[in-house]
Design a protein around this motif. Structure first.
Motif, short mmCIF file in Angstrom:
data_model
loop_
_atom_site.label_atom_id
_atom_site.label_comp_id
_atom_site.label_asym_id
_atom_site.label_seq_id
_atom_site.Cartn_x
_atom_site.Cartn_y
_atom_site.Cartn_z
N ASP A 1 1.01 -1.34 -0.02
CA ASP A 1 -0.02 -0.06 0.00
C ASP A 1 0.82 1.28 0.13
OD1 ASP A 1 0.57 0.64 2.90
OD2 ASP A 1 -1.62 0.77 3.27
N ARG B 1 -2.74 -9.12 2.23
CA ARG B 1 -2.15 -7.92 1.71
C ARG B 1 -1.30 -8.33 0.25
NH1 ARG B 1 0.22 -3.85 5.99
NH2 ARG B 1 -0.45 -2.56 4.37
N GLU C 1 -3.79 -7.88 -2.27
CA GLU C 1 -4.03 -6.48 -2.65
C GLU C 1 -2.91 -5.77 -3.41
OE1 GLU C 1 -6.93 -5.60 1.32
OE2 GLU C 1 -4.89 -5.45 1.37
N HIS D 1 -6.11 -1.72 -1.39
CA HIS D 1 -5.77 -1.97 0.01
C HIS D 1 -6.63 -1.61 0.91
CE1 HIS D 1 -1.38 -2.74 -1.61
NE2 HIS D 1 -1.75 -1.76 -2.49
N GLN E 1 -7.08 -2.09 4.93
CA GLN E 1 -6.28 -1.20 5.76
C GLN E 1 -6.94 0.18 6.31
OE1 GLN E 1 -3.33 -2.92 7.17
NE2 GLN E 1 -4.54 -4.48 5.89
#
Length: 277
Positions: free
Chosen positions: A16, A69, A72, A230, A233
Motif C-alpha cells: 500500500d 495484503r 491486494e 488496499h 487497511q
C-alpha cells in the motif's frame, strides 16, 4: 545509447505504500513507456486483519494478513501498470515501539548490510535510472520506512550505478490542506494534543525546499483505485471517503527531494527523468 528502457525503481516498506506515496508517478511513467520496478520490503503482516482487527487483538493472524495484503498488492500493481514487482518479504516490524520491532526476522532487526546486498542485486539487474525511497526518518518515523531508506542508500553504495535518487516528501502547504480536509470530513474530531500537533508540524518540508514537483493529476484516478485495492487497511479509508475528485485535488501533485544526480538538470524540476531524455 542502448536499447535498455528508462527505468524507475521505487523501494517501499509495505504493501500500500506504493499507492499513497508514488502511485501517481508509477502510473504516469508507465503510461509514458518507462519501465517501473516496485520493491516491497515487508509482508505487511502487522496491518489490519479482516474486520479491522489490530495486531495483538484476538483473531489477528499475521500470516493470513500477509497473504491478504499480497493479493491486494498484486491488484494495486495491475491498476498502476507496474512492470516488475520484487518482494524482499521480511516480516513487518509494526509501528515504532511495538513488541514486533524486536521479533527475529523482522525488517527492523535485519542487518542493513544483508538487506542492502539483496537490493543491490536487484539494482544491478534492472539498472534503474531513477530510484525513489524515503528520507532518513522514513517520512514519519516508521521503523520499516527508516530501514527501507537505510538499505536503499547502502545498496547504491554497493553498485557502480549513478541513478538520480529521490526521497518522497510532502510540502507543508499540502500538509496544512490535508489537516483542513480531515477537519471538514470529521468535524467532531478532537484537537490533537500539543505534542502530537508539534510532531505533525514537522512532517514534510517547507515548499521552497522541495526540488521536484511532478503533476500526476491525470493519473489520480488510478492512484485512488490502487489505494482502494488496499481497502482492508483502516488508515486508507480516510482517503477513499474523499471520493476521486477531492482525492485528485489533494493528492494529484507528488513531491520529492533530489539527493543524488549526475545529469545537472536544474531544480526545481517537474520530471523525475529531467536530464535523462
Amino acid at each position: 545509447m542502448t536499447d535498455r528502457p528508462l527505468t524507475l525503481m521505487a523501494v517501499h516498506a509495505h504493501p500500500d505504500d506504493e499507492a499513497t506515496g508514488t502511485g501517481g508517478v508509477l502510473a504516469r511513467y508507465a503510461a509514458e513507456g518507462i519501465r517501473t520496478v516496485l520493491v516491497t520490503c515487508t509482508d505487511g503482516g502487522c496491518g489490519d486483519g479482516p474486520g479491522g482487527v489490530k495486531p495483538g487483538e484476538p483473531g489477528h493472524d499475521p500470516a493470513a494478513v500477509a497473504l491478504m495484503r499480497r493479493q491486494e498488492l498484486e491488484a494495486s500493481r495491475d491498476v498502476l501498470k507496474i512492470s516488475e514487482l520484487e518482494l524482499l518479504d521480511y516480516a513487518d516490524s509494526g509501528m515504532m515501539g511495538w513488541p514486533s520491532n524486536d521479533t527475529a526476522g523482522s525488517f527492523w532487526q535485519t542487518p542493513v548490510a544483508e538487506g542492502a546486498a539483496r537490493l543491490a542485486e536487484l539494482m544491478r539487474h534492472y539498472r534503474p535510472d531513477v530510484v525513489v525511497t524515503y528520507d532518513e526518518n522514513g517520512f514519519y518515523g516508521h521503523p520499516d520506512h527508516i530501514q527501507a531508506h537505510r538499505i536503499t542508500m547502502a545498496a547504491l553504495e554497493l553498485t557502480e550505478l549513478t541513478p538520480k535518487v529521490y526521497w518522497t516528501t510532502m510540502p507543508r502547504s499540502g500538509m496544512q490542506r490535508f489537516g483542513e480536509i480531515m477537519r471538514e470530513l470529521h468535524p467532531d474530531m478532537p484537537e490533537p494534543d500539543p505534542a502530537e500537533a508539534a510532531a505533525m508540524a514537522e512532517i514534510g518540508l517547507p515548499d521552497d525546499e522541495i526540488t521536484t514537483w511532478v503533476d500526476t493529476t491525470a493519473f489520480s484516478g488510478q492512484k485512488f483505485d490502487a489505494l482502494a485495492a488496499h481497502a482492508s487497511q483502516g488508515e486508507n479509508i480516510f482517503f477513499l471517503k474523499m471520493g476521486k475528485e477531492r482525492f485528485g485535488e489533494l493528492m494529484g501533485m507528488e513531491t520529492f527531494v533530489r539527493v543524488k544526480d549526475a545529469t545537472g538538470a536544474a531544480v526545481p524540476e517537474n520530471d523525475l527523468f529531467a536530464g535523462l531524455r
